[in-house]
Design a protein around this motif. Structure first.
Motif, PDB file in Angstrom:
ATOM      1  N   PHE A 189     -25.193  18.424  21.051  1.00 58.59           N
ATOM      2  CA  PHE A 189     -24.481  18.337  22.322  1.00 58.59           C
ATOM      3  C   PHE A 189     -23.644  17.059  22.357  1.00 58.59           C
ATOM      4  N   GLN A 190     -22.666  17.064  23.271  1.00 56.99           N
ATOM      5  CA  GLN A 190     -21.830  15.885  23.532  1.00 56.99           C
ATOM      6  C   GLN A 190     -22.022  15.471  24.988  1.00 56.99           C
ATOM      7  N   LYS A 191     -22.157  14.179  25.201  1.00 58.66           N
ATOM      8  CA  LYS A 191     -22.258  13.693  26.571  1.00 58.66           C
ATOM      9  C   LYS A 191     -20.888  13.748  27.237  1.00 58.66           C
ATOM     10  N   ARG A 192     -20.875  14.198  28.477  1.00 59.93           N
ATOM     11  CA  ARG A 192     -19.615  14.256  29.209  1.00 59.93           C
ATOM     12  C   ARG A 192     -18.995  12.860  29.351  1.00 59.93           C
ATOM     13  N   SER A 193     -19.817  11.857  29.425  1.00 55.86           N
ATOM     14  CA  SER A 193     -19.312  10.489  29.564  1.00 55.86           C
ATOM     15  C   SER A 193     -18.586  10.016  28.316  1.00 55.86           C
ATOM     16  N   ASP A 194     -18.713  10.769  27.204  1.00 57.38           N
ATOM     17  CA  ASP A 194     -18.036  10.389  25.964  1.00 57.38           C
ATOM     18  C   ASP A 194     -16.705  11.115  25.791  1.00 57.38           C
ATOM     19  N   SER A 195     -16.203  11.761  26.854  1.00 54.58           N
ATOM     20  CA  SER A 195     -14.974  12.543  26.713  1.00 54.58           C
ATOM     21  C   SER A 195     -13.786  11.665  26.324  1.00 54.58           C
ATOM     22  N   ASP A 196     -13.721  10.443  26.885  1.00 60.33           N
ATOM     23  CA  ASP A 196     -12.617   9.548  26.512  1.00 60.33           C
ATOM     24  C   ASP A 196     -12.713   9.149  25.042  1.00 60.33           C
ATOM     25  N   SER A 197     -13.930   8.892  24.591  1.00 61.83           N
ATOM     26  CA  SER A 197     -14.120   8.544  23.184  1.00 61.83           C
ATOM     27  C   SER A 197     -13.712   9.711  22.285  1.00 61.83           C
ATOM     28  N   LEU A 198     -14.057  10.930  22.702  1.00 59.87           N
ATOM     29  CA  LEU A 198     -13.704  12.110  21.917  1.00 59.87           C
ATOM     30  C   LEU A 198     -12.184  12.265  21.826  1.00 59.87           C
ATOM     31  N   ASP A 199     -11.497  12.033  22.946  1.00 59.22           N
ATOM     32  CA  ASP A 199     -10.035  12.104  22.927  1.00 59.22           C
ATOM     33  C   ASP A 199      -9.450  11.029  22.033  1.00 59.22           C
ATOM     34  N   PHE A 200      -9.999   9.831  22.116  1.00 56.90           N
ATOM     35  CA  PHE A 200      -9.501   8.733  21.289  1.00 56.90           C
ATOM     36  C   PHE A 200      -9.651   9.061  19.799  1.00 56.90           C
ATOM     37  N   VAL A 201     -10.818   9.553  19.427  1.00 55.73           N
ATOM     38  CA  VAL A 201     -11.065   9.877  18.020  1.00 55.73           C
ATOM     39  C   VAL A 201     -10.136  10.994  17.564  1.00 55.73           C
ATOM     40  N   SER A 202      -9.978  12.030  18.394  1.00 58.26           N
ATOM     41  CA  SER A 202      -9.125  13.161  18.028  1.00 58.26           C
ATOM     42  C   SER A 202      -7.684  12.720  17.828  1.00 58.26           C
ATOM     43  N   ASN A 203      -7.175  11.881  18.739  1.00 57.08           N
ATOM     44  CA  ASN A 203      -5.795  11.399  18.611  1.00 57.08           C
ATOM     45  C   ASN A 203      -5.636  10.521  17.379  1.00 57.08           C
TER      46      ASN A 203
END
Length: 303
Positions: A189-203
């Motif tokens: 699972f992914q924590k919702r609070s990590d959504s910004d981190s996920l976007d940063f990594v993807s970009n």
């Protein structure tokens, strides 16, 4: 005889009188026709003069139209020249605007990079989980079902950026997104609070173009990398968990550390992990449902 002579003279006088009248009438008609001819001749002459004036006016108008046409050609050439200048100016302005936009995006990207790098430079104890009263999922790491829940959540700080972060507090609540499921006792699972981190990594991992020279990169087991996922052909962070040699080159079993799934990827679709995302923890956390076990002798199949 005398009577015939008198009648003949009378007839002669009548004829002369008639002839005189006829001649006079003819002369009057001739004079009238000549007068009419003179009038018509004057009309024709005036008409010819009018035609000459009209022809002169037409020549004058023709010269004027020719001058206007030449003027329009010059104006058109000047307009095209100005239009070209304006287009060049518009293009330069658009390029400057795009340049400023790219500069702004780059500054924002660098700012986020510094921010996330600062937030995730230190692992473990300083990475506290976010508590949310509206959370709906309890999660724990997979382990022995007979083991107490508290003991399964007693861990040490994550030492590698490619390992999942541990959940430290039993009973803590958070909003999560299930990213990959093998079975009830084996999912990510992914924590919702990590959504910004996920976007940063993807970009970060999808920015720019990978050069052909990187195709020759060799990887070892447990090396961090980025690889193309075959479903959406997008780059994701991963870890090499197995290697096999093929006739056309190596193939790596890549575990995608931000989602939890794995797949075999040809070496041409694997690259070294960018430096700016190495300090970010893996965003997919391995877990199982707490306090469950298969009933009887049944095994929980993989989804």
């Amino acid at each position: 005889y005398q009577e015939k002579r008198m009648a003949s003279e009378s007839l002669k006088e009548d004829f002369e009188t008639f002839f005189a009248l006829f001649k006079q009438n003819c002369l009057e008609k001739i004079e009238e026709l000549e007068d009419k001819l003179r009038r018509e001749t004057k009309k024709v002459k005036r008409r010819e003069e009018d035609l000459e004036d009209e022809q002169a006016a037409l020549e004058k108008e023709k010269k004027k139209l020719k001058a206007d046409r030449e003027s329009l050609v010059e104006e058109k050439a000047e307009f095209q020249k100005k239009k070209k200048q304006f287009n060049e100016e518009d293009e330069r302005a658009a390029l400057e605007k795009e340049k400023k936009k790219l500069k702004s995006e780059r500054e924002e990207f660098e700012r986020k990079q510094v921010e996330f790098g600062r937030n995730y430079a230190v692992f473990g104890g300083k990475q506290a989980d976010t508590h949310d009263e509206n959370s709906s999922v309890f999660a724990s790491e997979p382990g022995n079902p007979d083991e107490s829940p508290e003991s399964r959540f007693e861990g040490v700080a994550t030492q590698s950026p490619f390992a999942s972060r541990d959940i430290r507090y039993f009973g803590s609540q958070m909003e999560v997104t299930i990213s990959h499921v093998c079975s009830p006792t084996d999912f990510y699972f992914q924590k919702r609070s990590d959504s910004d981190s996920l976007d940063f990594v993807s970009n970060a991992v999808n920015a720019g173009h990978m050069t052909a020279s990187l195709y020759t990169s060799r990887f070892q087991l447990n090396d961090g990398c980025i690889a193309i996922f075959s479903v959406d052909l997008t780059w994701y962070r991963g870890k090499i968990t197995s290697i096999r040699e093929l006739q056309d080159g190596s193939s790596y079993l890549v575990h995608f550390i931000d989602y939890g799934n794995s797949e075999w990827v040809h070496f041409t679709n694997v690259r070294p992990m960018p430096r700016q995302v190495k300090s970010v923890d893996s965003l997919a956390q391995h877990a199982s449902l707490a306090n469950i076990r298969p009933t009887g002798n049944q095994e929980i199949g993989r989804a």
